[in-house]
Design a protein around this motif. Structure first.
Motif, mmCIF file in Angstrom:
data_model
loop_
_atom_site.group_PDB
_atom_site.id
_atom_site.type_symbol
_atom_site.label_atom_id
_atom_site.label_comp_id
_atom_site.label_asym_id
_atom_site.label_seq_id
_atom_site.Cartn_x
_atom_site.Cartn_y
_atom_site.Cartn_z
ATOM 1 N N GLU A 30 0.828 -1.198 0.000
ATOM 2 C CA GLU A 30 0.000 0.000 0.000
ATOM 3 C C GLU A 30 0.876 1.268 0.000
ATOM 4 O O GLU A 30 0.587 2.236 -0.703
ATOM 5 C CB GLU A 30 -0.863 -0.021 1.264
ATOM 6 C CG GLU A 30 -2.148 0.723 1.116
ATOM 7 C CD GLU A 30 -3.096 0.373 2.265
ATOM 8 O OE1 GLU A 30 -2.792 -0.581 3.026
ATOM 9 O OE2 GLU A 30 -4.106 1.076 2.395
ATOM 10 N N MET A 34 1.157 4.273 -2.764
ATOM 11 C CA MET A 34 1.040 5.698 -2.462
ATOM 12 C C MET A 34 2.258 6.472 -2.955
ATOM 13 O O MET A 34 2.147 7.641 -3.339
ATOM 14 C CB MET A 34 0.819 5.907 -0.964
ATOM 15 C CG MET A 34 -0.553 5.416 -0.509
ATOM 16 S SD MET A 34 -0.780 5.598 1.283
ATOM 17 C CE MET A 34 -0.730 7.383 1.415
ATOM 18 N N ARG A 37 1.709 7.166 -6.637
ATOM 19 C CA ARG A 37 0.813 8.305 -6.830
ATOM 20 C C ARG A 37 1.547 9.627 -6.581
ATOM 21 O O ARG A 37 1.447 10.571 -7.372
ATOM 22 C CB ARG A 37 -0.385 8.171 -5.876
ATOM 23 C CG ARG A 37 -1.386 9.301 -5.996
ATOM 24 C CD ARG A 37 -2.593 9.054 -5.095
ATOM 25 N NE ARG A 37 -3.575 10.123 -5.215
ATOM 26 C CZ ARG A 37 -4.727 10.161 -4.550
ATOM 27 N NH1 ARG A 37 -5.050 9.165 -3.735
ATOM 28 N NH2 ARG A 37 -5.564 11.170 -4.710
ATOM 29 N N ALA A 38 2.289 9.695 -5.459
ATOM 30 C CA ALA A 38 3.018 10.927 -5.116
ATOM 31 C C ALA A 38 4.041 11.269 -6.198
ATOM 32 O O ALA A 38 4.256 12.439 -6.525
ATOM 33 C CB ALA A 38 3.708 10.763 -3.763
ATOM 34 N N ASN A 41 2.125 12.553 -9.345
ATOM 35 C CA ASN A 41 1.651 13.912 -9.053
ATOM 36 C C ASN A 41 2.720 14.944 -9.411
ATOM 37 O O ASN A 41 2.424 16.066 -9.799
ATOM 38 C CB ASN A 41 1.323 14.074 -7.561
ATOM 39 C CG ASN A 41 0.016 13.444 -7.128
ATOM 40 O OD1 ASN A 41 -0.091 12.951 -6.004
ATOM 41 N ND2 ASN A 41 -1.002 13.458 -7.980
ATOM 42 N N ALA A 65 -2.276 3.374 -5.578
ATOM 43 C CA ALA A 65 -1.669 4.266 -6.568
ATOM 44 C C ALA A 65 -2.725 5.138 -7.256
ATOM 45 O O ALA A 65 -2.381 6.102 -7.947
ATOM 46 C CB ALA A 65 -0.899 3.462 -7.603
ATOM 47 N N SER A 158 9.470 11.706 12.113
ATOM 48 C CA SER A 158 9.394 10.502 11.282
ATOM 49 C C SER A 158 8.254 10.635 10.274
ATOM 50 O O SER A 158 7.076 10.649 10.631
ATOM 51 C CB SER A 158 9.180 9.275 12.159
ATOM 52 O OG SER A 158 8.795 8.182 11.360
ATOM 53 N N LEU A 159 8.623 10.717 8.997
ATOM 54 C CA LEU A 159 7.632 10.870 7.938
ATOM 55 C C LEU A 159 7.133 9.509 7.473
ATOM 56 O O LEU A 159 7.900 8.558 7.387
ATOM 57 C CB LEU A 159 8.258 11.549 6.722
ATOM 58 C CG LEU A 159 8.563 13.032 6.779
ATOM 59 C CD1 LEU A 159 9.246 13.453 5.475
ATOM 60 C CD2 LEU A 159 7.277 13.830 6.955
ATOM 61 N N ASN A 160 5.859 9.448 7.139
ATOM 62 C CA ASN A 160 5.334 8.320 6.363
ATOM 63 C C ASN A 160 6.158 8.210 5.068
ATOM 64 O O ASN A 160 6.590 9.216 4.508
ATOM 65 C CB ASN A 160 3.856 8.609 6.067
ATOM 66 C CG ASN A 160 3.285 7.725 4.988
ATOM 67 O OD1 ASN A 160 3.404 8.042 3.809
ATOM 68 N ND2 ASN A 160 2.684 6.623 5.371
ATOM 69 N N ALA A 162 5.470 7.508 1.957
ATOM 70 C CA ALA A 162 4.946 8.225 0.786
ATOM 71 C C ALA A 162 5.062 9.738 0.961
ATOM 72 O O ALA A 162 5.211 10.473 -0.018
ATOM 73 C CB ALA A 162 3.502 7.831 0.516
ATOM 74 N N GLN A 163 5.012 10.213 2.211
ATOM 75 C CA GLN A 163 5.187 11.651 2.457
ATOM 76 C C GLN A 163 6.624 12.058 2.175
ATOM 77 O O GLN A 163 6.887 13.145 1.649
ATOM 78 C CB GLN A 163 4.849 12.001 3.919
ATOM 79 C CG GLN A 163 3.433 11.678 4.345
ATOM 80 C CD GLN A 163 2.416 12.712 3.896
ATOM 81 O OE1 GLN A 163 2.603 13.367 2.885
ATOM 82 N NE2 GLN A 163 1.344 12.831 4.637
ATOM 83 N N PHE A 166 6.951 12.117 -1.470
ATOM 84 C CA PHE A 166 6.243 13.296 -1.969
ATOM 85 C C PHE A 166 7.096 14.540 -1.818
ATOM 86 O O PHE A 166 7.213 15.363 -2.725
ATOM 87 C CB PHE A 166 4.913 13.500 -1.231
ATOM 88 C CG PHE A 166 4.184 14.739 -1.677
ATOM 89 C CD1 PHE A 166 3.358 14.704 -2.784
ATOM 90 C CD2 PHE A 166 4.356 15.949 -1.016
ATOM 91 C CE1 PHE A 166 2.711 15.847 -3.229
ATOM 92 C CE2 PHE A 166 3.719 17.103 -1.459
ATOM 93 C CZ PHE A 166 2.882 17.048 -2.563
ATOM 94 N N CYS A 167 7.683 14.690 -0.639
ATOM 95 C CA CYS A 167 8.432 15.904 -0.321
ATOM 96 C C CYS A 167 9.559 16.134 -1.333
ATOM 97 O O CYS A 167 9.724 17.234 -1.857
ATOM 98 C CB CYS A 167 8.980 15.777 1.096
ATOM 99 S SG CYS A 167 9.843 17.231 1.654
ATOM 100 N N TYR A 170 8.080 16.645 -4.893
ATOM 101 C CA TYR A 170 7.457 17.972 -4.940
ATOM 102 C C TYR A 170 8.503 19.066 -5.120
ATOM 103 O O TYR A 170 8.352 19.956 -5.957
ATOM 104 C CB TYR A 170 6.665 18.173 -3.646
ATOM 105 C CG TYR A 170 6.177 19.571 -3.359
ATOM 106 C CD1 TYR A 170 5.049 20.084 -3.997
ATOM 107 C CD2 TYR A 170 6.827 20.376 -2.427
ATOM 108 C CE1 TYR A 170 4.594 21.363 -3.711
ATOM 109 C CE2 TYR A 170 6.374 21.649 -2.126
ATOM 110 C CZ TYR A 170 5.262 22.148 -2.776
ATOM 111 O OH TYR A 170 4.820 23.409 -2.494
#
Lengths: 262, 262
Positions: A30, A34, A37-38, A41, A65, A158-160, A162-163, A166-167, A170
């Motif tokens: 999962e 994610m 997807r990130a 994006n 996703a 502590s980031l997930n 996918a975060q 993403f960071c 991004y």
């Protein structure tokens, strides 16, 4: 790689590819989905997995996703970090604990221009991310040329997974995005402020009516009252259409007022 | 609000609070929990829900928050958007479709300074986010003073709810973070480059040994070879300890070489 694949031009958000994202020993399908997807994006297409615990492809991953199938379908799986980075020239390690190493530490924002200039010079880059629970091992971090660390709440950093992806994706995208094109795409209908001459006509109309109904009294207070009302309407940044609407409102209220007096 | 609550000073990452995050009709408790985590990662504490589909608090949500209990426990639930924003002065609506409105559109990066200056002036801000599937309704967007939109891959710009919250919370935090303190905290042990005099001694040591073993021949090529070797070692940005290590390596290799010849 996919990022510069001419058969999928509509997915290429930049004229060159971004960094490969390499998930080292990720646990949950999962979370991998994610990450897909990130990445999409932010226009990243090249995802690599090293020893994923959940086998890939995987249905939970594809669902997570949310339609980023172009990334899901291109994922490459490797047995070792060495194999996953073999075709790259420059590798960063994303970690929340840079102190463990004596490598150079950059923020994703600081590193973003390097990803772009590298790609433009034909230098292939990648970013390593560790497993959800533990992050990258020291042996993994040593595979990198430099460390990426995100300035976050020191008490809860502590980031997930996918975060974290993403960071970095991004920051890569923001550094390269054509903001003029974005403005063009997102510009809202007729949102430009009206011409000052039309705004001044509105003010004069309003002040005429307010004089007539006796609102702008006593005379010695009139200049300040007029100024304050003009400032209030200036701040609203009225559009052409809104100036016309306001004039209609004034006319409407005046008619009602006249009718009331009859 | 929690952000400035003096009883929890260790959670306050800034001397003033950040924007409230308002999730309008969120569907999945798990997503709400991931929003809590993303907020606390970036020092935001004030989460509000309007008509959540899954009741709150909720066990999946708490698990997904991964320890961000300070946010989970302070969540406020409202029946309407009007009630959720009642005590705020300035509200933004996060949406991927700014064209539907004639409001001002800012990126999270452009809006971040406004959140800080507002808080410092005692002006309370908030950001509305719509449900996972559909985003904010037009009626919700009209409640806002301006729109926040993220420049993303135009072909795939629908963000996961927690990613959208992360993006705005991250930009808020990055604009206010004390980067000097962060550098101090993350600076790696003894990673400063060595003094040039120590590096030059290393070069001289190496070049002496390379002259002795005949590597720097023929003499007309020596200057270029020396330059190229110096550039290579300069680029490595050796630390004090690494200069000592390199000198040990040269001495070690030289001894082995001598032993081999005996």
């Amino acid at each position: 790689m996919a990022g510069t694949d001419s058969t999928q031009p509509h997915w290429a958000t930049m004229p060159y590819g971004g960094p490969a994202i390499i998930l080292v020993r990720p646990q949950l399908g999962e979370n991998i989905g994610m990450c897909c997807r990130a990445m999409l994006n932010n226009g990243l297409l090249d995802l690599r997995l090293v020893e994923p615990r959940d086998p890939w492809p995987n249905e939970k991953g594809r669902a997570a996703a949310s339609g980023a199938d172009i990334v899901v379908d291109a994922v490459q799986v490797f047995d070792t970090v060495s194999e996953a980075v073999a075709d790259l020239n420059r590798v960063f390690a994303a970690t929340a604990r840079p102190r463990d190493s004596s490598q150079i530490v950059l923020t994703p924002r600081e590193a973003a221009p390097t990803f772009h200039s590298s790609a433009q010079e034909g230098i292939k880059t990648g970013v390593l991310f560790g497993p959800e629970a533990k992050g990258l091992s020291n042996d993994d971090v040593v595979m990198a040329d430099a460390i990426l660390a995100v300035p976050l709440n020191p008490a809860f950093k502590s980031l997930n997974l996918a975060q974290a992806v993403f960071c970095i994706a991004y920051e890569w995208y923001q550094t390269g995005v054509d903001m003029d094109a974005w403005r063009e795409e997102t510009s809202t209908r007729g949102a430009a402020p009206a011409l000052k001459k039309d705004l001044i006509h509105l003010f004069e109309h309003l002040e005429q009516e307010l004089d007539d109904c006796g609102f702008l009294r006593p005379p010695e207070k009139r200049p300040t009252m007029v100024q304050n009302i003009r400032i209030m309407f200036q701040r609203a940044q009225l559009t052409d259409q809104e100036v016309r609407t306001m004039r209609g409102i004034i006319s409407g209220l005046t008619r009602k007022h006249l009718r009331g007096r009859r």
